[in-house]
Design a protein around this motif. Sequence first.
Motif, mmCIF file in Angstrom:
data_model
loop_
_atom_site.group_PDB
_atom_site.id
_atom_site.type_symbol
_atom_site.label_atom_id
_atom_site.label_comp_id
_atom_site.label_asym_id
_atom_site.label_seq_id
_atom_site.Cartn_x
_atom_site.Cartn_y
_atom_site.Cartn_z
ATOM 1 N N UNK A 160 -18.646 36.688 63.754
ATOM 2 C CA UNK A 160 -18.386 35.960 64.996
ATOM 3 C C UNK A 160 -18.322 34.466 64.686
ATOM 4 N N UNK A 161 -17.142 33.908 64.839
ATOM 5 C CA UNK A 161 -16.909 32.507 64.470
ATOM 6 C C UNK A 161 -16.441 31.704 65.671
ATOM 7 N N UNK A 162 -16.778 30.426 65.675
ATOM 8 C CA UNK A 162 -16.294 29.554 66.740
ATOM 9 C C UNK A 162 -14.800 29.279 66.605
ATOM 10 N N UNK A 163 -14.378 28.886 65.385
ATOM 11 C CA UNK A 163 -12.991 28.445 65.238
ATOM 12 C C UNK A 163 -12.490 28.689 63.819
ATOM 13 N N UNK A 164 -11.265 29.150 63.728
ATOM 14 C CA UNK A 164 -10.596 29.247 62.430
ATOM 15 C C UNK A 164 -9.561 28.143 62.393
ATOM 16 N N UNK A 165 -9.786 27.201 61.502
ATOM 17 C CA UNK A 165 -8.929 26.018 61.407
ATOM 18 C C UNK A 165 -8.028 26.196 60.180
ATOM 19 N N UNK A 166 -8.434 25.705 59.008
ATOM 20 C CA UNK A 166 -7.646 25.963 57.801
ATOM 21 C C UNK A 166 -7.776 27.427 57.378
ATOM 22 N N UNK A 167 -8.882 28.054 57.794
ATOM 23 C CA UNK A 167 -9.155 29.433 57.397
ATOM 24 C C UNK A 167 -9.972 29.506 56.115
ATOM 25 N N UNK A 168 -10.226 28.371 55.489
ATOM 26 C CA UNK A 168 -10.936 28.374 54.203
ATOM 27 C C UNK A 168 -12.359 28.902 54.320
ATOM 28 N N UNK A 169 -13.050 28.508 55.377
ATOM 29 C CA UNK A 169 -14.434 28.942 55.555
ATOM 30 C C UNK A 169 -14.513 30.460 55.673
ATOM 31 N N UNK A 170 -13.751 30.995 56.597
ATOM 32 C CA UNK A 170 -13.820 32.430 56.859
ATOM 33 C C UNK A 170 -13.313 33.230 55.655
ATOM 34 N N UNK A 171 -12.320 32.701 54.949
ATOM 35 C CA UNK A 171 -11.802 33.397 53.764
ATOM 36 C C UNK A 171 -12.894 33.519 52.698
ATOM 37 N N UNK A 172 -13.658 32.435 52.484
ATOM 38 C CA UNK A 172 -14.741 32.478 51.489
ATOM 39 C C UNK A 172 -15.846 33.422 51.928
ATOM 40 N N UNK A 173 -16.189 33.374 53.206
ATOM 41 C CA UNK A 173 -17.256 34.230 53.718
ATOM 42 C C UNK A 173 -16.852 35.705 53.606
ATOM 43 N N UNK A 174 -15.617 36.018 53.931
ATOM 44 C CA UNK A 174 -15.131 37.401 53.845
ATOM 45 C C UNK A 174 -15.181 37.902 52.400
ATOM 46 N N UNK A 175 -14.797 37.031 51.492
ATOM 47 C CA UNK A 175 -14.792 37.397 50.075
ATOM 48 C C UNK A 175 -16.204 37.737 49.619
ATOM 49 N N UNK A 176 -17.145 36.882 49.995
ATOM 50 C CA UNK A 176 -18.540 37.088 49.608
ATOM 51 C C UNK A 176 -19.118 38.360 50.225
ATOM 52 N N UNK A 177 -18.873 38.546 51.527
ATOM 53 C CA UNK A 177 -19.469 39.693 52.214
ATOM 54 C C UNK A 177 -18.866 41.013 51.760
ATOM 55 N N UNK A 178 -17.596 41.001 51.394
ATOM 56 C CA UNK A 178 -16.971 42.258 50.985
ATOM 57 C C UNK A 178 -17.580 42.788 49.683
ATOM 58 N N UNK A 179 -18.148 41.889 48.872
ATOM 59 C CA UNK A 179 -18.830 42.314 47.639
ATOM 60 C C UNK A 179 -20.081 43.136 47.945
ATOM 61 N N UNK A 180 -20.600 42.993 49.156
ATOM 62 C CA UNK A 180 -21.835 43.716 49.532
ATOM 63 C C UNK A 180 -21.533 45.071 50.148
ATOM 64 N N UNK A 181 -20.306 45.495 50.055
ATOM 65 C CA UNK A 181 -19.861 46.834 50.452
ATOM 66 C C UNK A 181 -20.188 47.258 51.890
ATOM 67 N N UNK A 182 -19.758 46.478 52.859
ATOM 68 C CA UNK A 182 -19.888 46.953 54.242
ATOM 69 C C UNK A 182 -18.922 48.116 54.458
ATOM 70 N N UNK A 183 -19.184 48.935 55.468
ATOM 71 C CA UNK A 183 -18.264 50.035 55.785
ATOM 72 C C UNK A 183 -16.953 49.454 56.324
#
Length: 188
Positions: A101-124
């Motif tokens: 849950x994010x306030x704003x996607x601007x350049x998208x860099x923040x969310x892209x990095x967070x997604x990359x990191x979280x996907x390593x933790x194997x969510x369903x």
Amino acid sequence: MINYQEHLEEILISEEQLKHRVRELGQEISSDYEGQDLLLICILRGGVLFLSDLMRELTVPHNIDFMAVSSYGAGARQSTGQVRITLDLTMSISGRNVLLVEDIVDSGNTIASVLELLSLRRPKSLKVCALLEKAERRESEVPIHYRGFEIPNKYVFGYGLDLDEYHRNLPFIGVLRQDEASEFADAS
Ligand code: IMP
Ligand code: MG
């Protein structure tokens, strides 16, 4: 920085419009996750008002957790593209349906990095819910599964979003006065 009025160009999204759209998003998410486990992850600090209103519109049981990343240098109003984790989750996300849950996607860099990191933790599953999107400014390709509003490329504050760390409490989304915004252009 005490009075926000002198920094406000216009109200872009009213309290009423926010309420209405958050309700719609809540209904959509509730129906998509019906009968499934759900973990909402809020990225501090901008997402807190949105999270707390969104939660109240959800009819599916869910957990919440928080993480913080820093993507801004002091005083700068544009993302640098470098993201640092300053507070990590307390829960394991392995095997869970995660909705960021994010306030704003601007350049998208923040969310892209967070997604990359979280996907390593194997969510369903791993999806993104962003209240605002500045599509024009996109640098990183990120999927936004639930989006509140697409907004123009202007600096906005209120409803969780800050103006130099103040005015997050405003119940609407306001636009920063254009003469002030240009002072900060290309600051980072
Ligand atoms: P991005 O990495 O460029 O997508 O930037 C994302 C983060 O920058 C958001 O989570 C906000 O914290 C902040 N941000 C971007 N645009 C604005 C704005 O107009 N007002 C307040 N914060 C913003
Ligand atoms: Mg943020």
